[in-house]
Write a protein that holds these residues in place. Structure first.
Motif, PDB file in Angstrom:
ATOM      1  N   LEU A  88     -48.039 -32.298  57.770  1.00 24.86           N
ATOM      2  CA  LEU A  88     -48.618 -31.929  59.057  1.00 24.86           C
ATOM      3  C   LEU A  88     -49.961 -31.248  58.809  1.00 24.86           C
ATOM      4  CD1 LEU A  88     -48.450 -31.441  62.137  1.00 24.86           C
ATOM      5  CD2 LEU A  88     -47.218 -29.312  61.602  1.00 24.86           C
ATOM      6  N   GLN A 124     -53.835 -30.052  60.885  1.00 27.57           N
ATOM      7  CA  GLN A 124     -54.548 -29.896  62.145  1.00 27.57           C
ATOM      8  C   GLN A 124     -55.717 -30.883  62.222  1.00 27.57           C
ATOM      9  OE1 GLN A 124     -55.739 -25.779  62.477  1.00 27.57           O
ATOM     10  NE2 GLN A 124     -53.724 -25.152  63.230  1.00 27.57           N
ATOM     11  N   PRO A 125     -56.123 -31.225  63.418  1.00 28.75           N
ATOM     12  CA  PRO A 125     -57.309 -32.084  63.557  1.00 28.75           C
ATOM     13  C   PRO A 125     -58.504 -31.486  62.833  1.00 28.75           C
ATOM     14  CG  PRO A 125     -56.184 -31.898  65.657  1.00 28.75           C
ATOM     15  CD  PRO A 125     -55.496 -30.940  64.729  1.00 28.75           C
ATOM     16  N   PRO A 159     -55.959 -37.003  65.595  1.00 30.03           N
ATOM     17  CA  PRO A 159     -54.582 -37.272  66.030  1.00 30.03           C
ATOM     18  C   PRO A 159     -54.214 -38.754  65.943  1.00 30.03           C
ATOM     19  CG  PRO A 159     -55.585 -35.676  67.489  1.00 30.03           C
ATOM     20  CD  PRO A 159     -56.678 -36.146  66.562  1.00 30.03           C
ATOM     21  N   THR A 188     -52.327 -40.316  62.937  1.00 26.52           N
ATOM     22  CA  THR A 188     -50.898 -40.052  62.739  1.00 26.52           C
ATOM     23  C   THR A 188     -50.117 -41.343  62.531  1.00 26.52           C
ATOM     24  OG1 THR A 188     -50.928 -38.005  64.017  1.00 26.52           O
ATOM     25  CG2 THR A 188     -48.818 -39.144  63.860  1.00 26.52           C
ATOM     26  N   THR A 243     -48.909 -36.440  60.007  1.00 26.89           N
ATOM     27  CA  THR A 243     -48.982 -36.029  61.398  1.00 26.89           C
ATOM     28  C   THR A 243     -50.199 -35.136  61.576  1.00 26.89           C
ATOM     29  OG1 THR A 243     -46.572 -36.111  61.608  1.00 26.89           O
ATOM     30  CG2 THR A 243     -47.795 -34.904  63.307  1.00 26.89           C
ATOM     31  N   SER A 266     -51.928 -32.883  64.237  1.00 26.33           N
ATOM     32  CA  SER A 266     -51.648 -32.243  65.513  1.00 26.33           C
ATOM     33  C   SER A 266     -51.972 -30.754  65.430  1.00 26.33           C
ATOM     34  CB  SER A 266     -50.176 -32.427  65.880  1.00 26.33           C
ATOM     35  OG  SER A 266     -49.858 -31.705  67.061  1.00 26.33           O
ATOM     36  N   SER A 267     -52.395 -30.212  66.555  1.00 26.99           N
ATOM     37  CA  SER A 267     -52.635 -28.771  66.612  1.00 26.99           C
ATOM     38  C   SER A 267     -51.393 -28.052  67.108  1.00 26.99           C
ATOM     39  CB  SER A 267     -53.829 -28.490  67.515  1.00 26.99           C
ATOM     40  OG  SER A 267     -53.633 -29.059  68.794  1.00 26.99           O
TER      41      SER A 267
END
Length: 124
Positions: A11, A13-14, A88, A91, A121, A123-124
């Protein structure tokens, strides 16, 4: 037995970065072109980027231009995918695949050997 194993997903973050690895065994990596592919939920598997058997040429899709790079270390039997400025829409499950040829392609149907995939993934 030919085997490809992906690792490095997770995971992020953008705007972040990840480096995926594709470790191969059971064959001489230097004879094989390697591609990276991804599949988002509900979508078909798509090509992302690939590298020739010598590492001298690469191909990629426009959506990753300037953000993703591919490299290989034949002595370590490993191919890498460096992903920067992640979005995003990046992903998905990322797969590496191999085909015995000099040149590479981002067309999934042209590859014979596949790994099991690693989830990315963004995602924030």
């Amino acid at each position: 037995q030919l085997q490809l194993v992906e690792s490095g997903g997770g995971l992020v973050q953008p705007g972040g970065s990840l480096r995926l690895s594709c470790a191969v065994s059971g064959f001489t990596l230097g004879y094989y072109a390697i591609g990276w592919f991804r599949q988002a939920p509900g979508k078909e598997r798509e090509g992302v980027i690939c590298i020739s058997s010598s590492g001298g040429s690469t191909n990629y899709v426009d959506s990753v231009k300037g953000r993703f790079t591919i490299s290989r270390d034949n002595a370590k039997n490993t191919v890498y995918l460096q992903m920067n400025s992640l979005k995003p829409e990046d992903t998905g499950v990322y797969y590496c695949a191999g085909r015995r040829s000099y040149d590479c392609s981002v067309a999934p149907t042209s590859y014979n050997y596949w790994g099991q995939g690693t989830q990315v993934t963004v995602s924030s």
